[in-house]
Write a protein that holds these residues in place. Structure first.
Motif, PDB file in Angstrom:
ATOM      1  N   GLU A 144      -4.281  -3.746  -7.302  1.00 34.46           N
ATOM      2  CA  GLU A 144      -5.587  -3.823  -7.956  1.00 34.46           C
ATOM      3  C   GLU A 144      -5.948  -5.274  -8.273  1.00 34.46           C
ATOM      4  O   GLU A 144      -7.094  -5.702  -8.077  1.00 34.46           O
TER       5      GLU A 144
ATOM      6  N   GLN B  62       3.758   2.175 -10.584  1.00 39.44           N
ATOM      7  CA  GLN B  62       2.702   1.593 -11.414  1.00 39.44           C
ATOM      8  C   GLN B  62       2.593   0.072 -11.231  1.00 39.44           C
ATOM      9  O   GLN B  62       1.494  -0.484 -11.157  1.00 39.44           O
TER      10      GLN B  62
ATOM     11  N   ARG C 107       0.806  -1.222   0.000  1.00 42.56           N
ATOM     12  CA  ARG C 107       0.000   0.000   0.000  1.00 42.56           C
ATOM     13  C   ARG C 107       0.848   1.286   0.000  1.00 42.56           C
ATOM     14  O   ARG C 107       0.526   2.242  -0.720  1.00 42.56           O
TER      15      ARG C 107
ATOM     16  N   ALA D 201       0.876  -0.622  -7.997  1.00 40.01           N
ATOM     17  CA  ALA D 201      -0.553  -0.302  -8.108  1.00 40.01           C
ATOM     18  C   ALA D 201      -1.298  -1.399  -8.865  1.00 40.01           C
ATOM     19  O   ALA D 201      -2.411  -1.787  -8.482  1.00 40.01           O
ATOM     20  N   ASP D 202      -0.690  -1.912  -9.940  1.00 43.59           N
ATOM     21  CA  ASP D 202      -1.325  -2.998 -10.698  1.00 43.59           C
ATOM     22  C   ASP D 202      -1.462  -4.259  -9.843  1.00 43.59           C
ATOM     23  O   ASP D 202      -2.485  -4.954  -9.898  1.00 43.59           O
TER      24      ASP D 202
ATOM     25  N   LEU E 133       2.033   2.610  -3.753  1.00 47.33           N
ATOM     26  CA  LEU E 133       1.054   2.619  -4.838  1.00 47.33           C
ATOM     27  C   LEU E 133       1.348   3.659  -5.918  1.00 47.33           C
ATOM     28  O   LEU E 133       0.723   3.631  -6.987  1.00 47.33           O
ATOM     29  N   ARG E 134       2.277   4.572  -5.663  1.00 44.93           N
ATOM     30  CA  ARG E 134       2.664   5.513  -6.732  1.00 44.93           C
ATOM     31  C   ARG E 134       3.477   4.810  -7.811  1.00 44.93           C
ATOM     32  O   ARG E 134       3.574   5.310  -8.933  1.00 44.93           O
TER      33      ARG E 134
END
Length: 443
Positions: free
Chosen positions: A433, A426, A420, A429-430, A423-424
């Motif tokens: 998700e 990529q 967490r 973040a993927d 998350l900046r």
């Protein structure tokens, strides 16, 4: 203790344990997390209990266990100023207790209740001489006669359940084992038969108990797992089965070390080794690897490294991989190397060994693959290798939807927490998700 009076027994134990109220509260909370009991205790709660307020029964059990761990001995409810808990009826036989355990496992609606089964560091583990050849006489309820064909049935069923556990986790396989135990195995254990057949049946039942305990560990039901493990020890002794007795003690050590109880884990690992004086090279490595991990967690670096060298030498002497003993193979040896290095502070060395372990692991061990890749990713992130960690976590997620395992769920939940803050990035973040679509119970 009368209502409203100060709890002198608890006060004596707190003084003997030499803990602050805050430290005791933290230990109680930790025991609650292990048992999956929701308890949020702080020093003010402990202060109230010392003043005479009685905690709830489930909290009393956690307090007693926390103090037992701190003092290194069994603390009783009475000693802590609490009423004695309700006990199981006395005079119950091994088979009665085994039947009850199996029935509990069959009732899926009670899983939350079973989760309150608390791991005990002061568990009384029967020694080999205590269980050797001993099982209660079974004069009633005999179910016909058994032979080696029935033994083979139990062995084959245990193997099939184990295969399902390896591939899909214990959440669905354990209730199957419980049903088989109640509906078939306990009847066979009561049946007449030759001495050879009866001893072989007890040995097969011990294997099934060990496996069921292992699956309970996988779900986080640690108190239940200990009960199954003790039954496995009793049945193995009644069958004069050294291998299953030693394997079970080692499994209990694995449970303890995974929960962070290094001293308890080392005690159990050394008991397993002592009970197996004629171990072949693979069995020797199987036992020494666990002793190394437990010793490292307990802070004994020289013993840990010595045990690890002995495990490696024994694996070199093993003739061939063949059918691994208790799944112990070069992948398992590298896992122990990784754990010893990590406990001793060598995170980079641990990562290298874990990579080698993952490379050598047989594909049938899908549940362990999810766990081990997750552990590797956590350590990669710990040393700042974010992109490598993301890649490894994606590999863990590839198999996660097919695995129904409490330990795998915990690892993936831990991944979401660790990723967490990144998350900046990529890739992170993927990953986050993707993992959000795979929460327990949704896949």
């Amino acid at each position: 203790m009368a209502k409203g009076e100060a709890n002198e027994g608890l006060a004596r134990l707190v003084a003997e344990a030499d803990v602050t109220l805050a430290q005791l509260a933290t230990a109680i909370n930790r025991a609650g997390v292990e048992a999956r009991v929701t308890v949020k205790c702080d020093k003010s709660n402990v202060s109230h209990w010392l003043a005479g307020t009685n905690p709830r029964p489930k909290t009393q059990a956690l307090i007693v266990e926390a103090l037992s761990r701190r003092l290194g001995r069994q603390v009783t409810h009475g000693e802590a100023g609490f009423p004695a808990p309700k006990e199981a009826p006395k005079g119950r036989s091994t088979l009665e207790e085994l039947t009850d355990l199996g029935r509990q496992g069959m009732d899926l609606s009670r899983r939350g209740v079973l989760g309150a089964g608390l791991y005990s560091v002061a568990l009384s583990v029967p020694g080999w001489q205590d269980v050797l050849g001993r099982l209660e006489a079974l004069h009633s309820g005999r179910a016909g006669r058994i032979g080696l064909a029935e033994v083979e049935l139990v062995s084959q069923m245990t193997e099939k359940i184990s295969e399902l556990d390896d591939q899909f986790g214990g959440r669905h396989a354990r209730p199957m084992a419980g049903a088989f135990m109640v509906n078939t195995v306990t009847g066979y254990l009561r049946a007449d038969g030759s001495e050879e057949a009866q001893k072989a049946m007890r040995s097969a039942a011990a294997d099934l108990c060990y496996l069921t305990g292992y699956m309970a560990v996988d779900e986080g039901l640690h108190g239940l797992a200990q009960k199954y493990y003790v039954k496995a020890l009793e049945l193995a002794g009644a069958a004069d089965d050294h291998l299953t007795y030693c394997t079970t003690l080692r499994g209990m050590s694995v449970q303890a070390v995974d929960l962070g109880h290094g001293a308890d884990a080392l005690r159990l690992a050394e008991a397993a080794a002592a009970a197996s004086p004629k171990a072949g090279p693979r069995m020797f490595a199987f036992l020494r690897g666990q002793q190394a991990h437990a010793a490292a967690q307990d802070g004994d670096k020289s013993a840990a490294l010595r045990y690890m060298r002995e495990a490696e030498a024994a694996m070199d002497r093993a003739e061939s991989r063949g059918k691994p003993l208790g799944s112990y193979d070069p992948s398992s040896l590298n896992y122990h190397t990784a754990q010893v290095r990590y406990e001793l502070g060598d995170v980079h060395g641990s990562i290298d060994a874990m990579k080698e372990s993952n490379k050598l692991r047989f594909s049938v061990y899908r549940r362990n693959d999810v766990r081990m890749r997750s552990i590797l990713a956590e350590r990669q992130l710990q040393v700042g290798h974010l992109e490598e960690a993301v890649k490894t976590w994606h590999e863990a997620l590839d198999h996660y939807p097919l695995v129904h395992s409490g330990r795998a769920d915990e690892r993936i939940a831990n991944m979401r927490s660790l990723i967490r803050p990144h998350l900046r990035h990529q890739g992170a973040a993927d990953l986050f998700e993707r993992s959000e679509t795979m929460k327990p119970g949704t896949v």
